[in-house]
Design a protein around this motif. Structure first.
Motif, PDB file in Angstrom:
ATOM      1  N   ALA A  59      37.247  33.128  48.468  1.00  0.00           N
ATOM      2  CA  ALA A  59      38.381  32.412  49.040  1.00  0.00           C
ATOM      3  C   ALA A  59      38.056  32.098  50.494  1.00  0.00           C
ATOM      4  N   TYR A  91      46.000  32.190  51.198  1.00  0.00           N
ATOM      5  CA  TYR A  91      44.935  31.348  50.646  1.00  0.00           C
ATOM      6  C   TYR A  91      45.512  30.419  49.591  1.00  0.00           C
ATOM      7  N   ILE A 121      43.649  37.001  42.700  1.00  0.00           N
ATOM      8  CA  ILE A 121      44.073  35.675  43.159  1.00  0.00           C
ATOM      9  C   ILE A 121      45.520  35.714  43.634  1.00  0.00           C
ATOM     10  N   ILE A 126      40.242  28.758  46.534  1.00  0.00           N
ATOM     11  CA  ILE A 126      39.840  29.977  45.828  1.00  0.00           C
ATOM     12  C   ILE A 126      38.937  29.535  44.684  1.00  0.00           C
ATOM     13  N   THR A 138      42.398  27.573  39.564  1.00  0.00           N
ATOM     14  CA  THR A 138      41.617  27.648  40.789  1.00  0.00           C
ATOM     15  C   THR A 138      40.636  26.480  40.791  1.00  0.00           C
TER      16      THR A 138
END
Length: 108
Positions: A104, A25, A17, A30, A49
């Protein structure tokens, strides 16, 4: 562009991540999937997320998922954030093995 990654645990998910964020992103785009809903919720909460919800799926699809199996629900959610039916089926098979799937996407 949609990116799909498979990892073994939450620590690896956190690392991936962070890499995705450096690639532009947003955490709002995500999503972490796990076979067990509680595990997915806990990891999404811990890593800040987003769960796939009505915004990504639409009202009717979200309601339909209330009455389907967990596998069907997961595949539907993965398709709603950019995977094809085949990719979602493959990703769901990875979830069955206890892995985590990270998807994502960048909004259009």
């Amino acid at each position: 562009m949609t990116v799909k990654l498979t990892v073994e645990n939450a620590l690896q998910a956190k690392e991936e991540i962070e890499k995705l964020e450096t690639q532009g992103y947003s955490k709002d785009h995500i999503h972490i999937f796990a076979h067990f809903k509680e595990r997915a919720d806990d990891i999404n909460d811990a890593l800040d997320t987003s769960d796939v919800g009505m915004k990504e799926q639409g009202f009717l699809e979200s309601m339909k998922n209330l009455f389907t199996s967990r596998g069907d629900e997961l595949r539907s959610k993965m398709e709603s954030v950019g995977l094809s039916k085949e990719e979602a089926a493959t990703a769901e098979a990875e979830l069955d093995k206890g892995k985590l799937v990270i998807i994502a996407h960048k909004p259009a």
